[in-house]
Design a protein around this motif. Structure first.
Motif, PDB file in Angstrom:
ATOM      1  N   SER A 121      36.346  48.644  43.988  1.00 61.29           N
ATOM      2  CA  SER A 121      36.060  47.179  43.490  1.00 61.29           C
ATOM      3  C   SER A 121      34.720  46.762  43.753  1.00 61.29           C
ATOM      4  O   SER A 121      34.324  45.806  42.919  1.00 61.29           O
ATOM      5  N   CYS A 178      42.980  40.679  32.409  1.00 60.40           N
ATOM      6  CA  CYS A 178      43.410  41.359  33.554  1.00 60.40           C
ATOM      7  C   CYS A 178      44.883  41.047  34.143  1.00 60.40           C
ATOM      8  O   CYS A 178      45.405  40.696  34.960  1.00 60.40           O
ATOM      9  N   TYR A 227      43.876  43.945  29.185  1.00 61.79           N
ATOM     10  CA  TYR A 227      42.564  44.162  29.570  1.00 61.79           C
ATOM     11  C   TYR A 227      41.643  42.926  29.638  1.00 61.79           C
ATOM     12  O   TYR A 227      41.250  42.710  30.673  1.00 61.79           O
ATOM     13  N   SER A 267      48.377  42.914  34.506  1.00 60.67           N
ATOM     14  CA  SER A 267      48.848  44.074  34.762  1.00 60.67           C
ATOM     15  C   SER A 267      50.579  44.215  34.595  1.00 60.67           C
ATOM     16  O   SER A 267      51.393  45.178  34.686  1.00 60.67           O
ATOM     17  N   LYS A 315      37.679  47.340  36.039  1.00 61.08           N
ATOM     18  CA  LYS A 315      38.231  47.653  34.716  1.00 61.08           C
ATOM     19  C   LYS A 315      37.560  48.570  33.899  1.00 61.08           C
ATOM     20  O   LYS A 315      36.205  48.479  33.985  1.00 61.08           O
ATOM     21  N   HIS A 326      40.926  42.100  41.804  1.00 60.76           N
ATOM     22  CA  HIS A 326      40.039  43.399  41.498  1.00 60.76           C
ATOM     23  C   HIS A 326      39.508  43.507  39.946  1.00 60.76           C
ATOM     24  O   HIS A 326      38.342  43.752  39.655  1.00 60.76           O
ATOM     25  N   CYS A 327      40.515  43.441  39.162  1.00 62.29           N
ATOM     26  CA  CYS A 327      40.232  43.514  37.793  1.00 62.29           C
ATOM     27  C   CYS A 327      39.234  42.341  37.344  1.00 62.29           C
ATOM     28  O   CYS A 327      38.323  42.401  36.561  1.00 62.29           O
ATOM     29  N   ILE A 364      42.751  48.972  34.258  1.00 59.13           N
ATOM     30  CA  ILE A 364      42.686  48.003  35.321  1.00 59.13           C
ATOM     31  C   ILE A 364      43.245  48.350  36.597  1.00 59.13           C
ATOM     32  O   ILE A 364      43.983  49.257  36.855  1.00 59.13           O
ATOM     33  N   CYS A 365      42.486  47.682  37.655  1.00 65.58           N
ATOM     34  CA  CYS A 365      43.071  47.911  38.906  1.00 65.58           C
ATOM     35  C   CYS A 365      44.091  46.610  39.126  1.00 65.58           C
ATOM     36  O   CYS A 365      43.692  45.640  38.812  1.00 65.58           O
TER      37      CYS A 365
END
Length: 175
Positions: free
Chosen positions: A32, A72, A69, A74, A111, A105-106, A99-100
């Motif tokens: 991160s 963010c 993306y 997921s 990312k 985190h993203c 991405i995480c």
């Protein structure tokens, strides 16, 4: 016969010698605190190269669409990985987005957007490269960087030369 088998093995392994494995984030890995917009600069990703994501159990890797993306998101991931040592082969030319999915985190910058070019050095057919910068940026994209991390094969000249040297050595040993 053993020499012929060794020669065949060499021929099969030769093309793989030109692929590059990129460790995402280099020694820092997929964290991160990484700056993946900067990390991707100066790199050219070719079909056949691989990305190695190294991360701890607080992270994951999701491959997502360009829209997901940017947002963010997921929830619609194309592929998800959580093994901590993920290798992704870049098998087709075009843009790829990672991405995480861990909350926050993203949005905090974890990312990665890359463009994969065909092994011959041609640019992908879609004309909109991924952007790691905020959507409000008005600067034009930089020119494509030169390939880093692997020897140049100048339209397969290196591959042909290598094959010729191996063939010559095998023929010399056999005579």
């Amino acid at each position: 016969m053993a020499l012929a088998a060794a020669f065949l093995l060499l021929l099969l392994a030769t093309p793989a010698a030109y692929a590059v494995q990129y460790t995402v984030g280099d020694s820092t890995g997929w964290t991160s605190t990484g700056d993946y917009t900067t990390w991707v600069q100066g790199k050219t990703f070719n079909v056949g190269d691989t990305l190695l994501f190294k991360y701890d159990s607080s992270h994951k890797v999701d491959e997502v669409s360009k829209s997901d993306y940017g947002n963010c998101n997921s929830g619609n991931s194309l592929k998800s990985y959580s093994d901590g040592n993920t290798v992704i082969t870049l098998s087709t030319a075009g843009s790829m987005y990672f991405i995480c999915p861990t909350v926050g985190h993203c949005a905090g910058g974890m990312k990665l957007a890359i463009d994969v070019v065909a092994a011959s050095g041609n640019t992908p057919s879609n004309s909109s490269p991924p952007s790691g910068s905020p959507s409000g940026s008005s600067s034009s994209p930089p020119p494509p960087p030169t390939r880093s991390g692997a020897p140049s094969i100048m339209n397969n000249a290196g591959l042909i030369l290598g094959f010729s040297l191996v063939l010559g050595a095998v023929l010399a040993v056999m005579s």
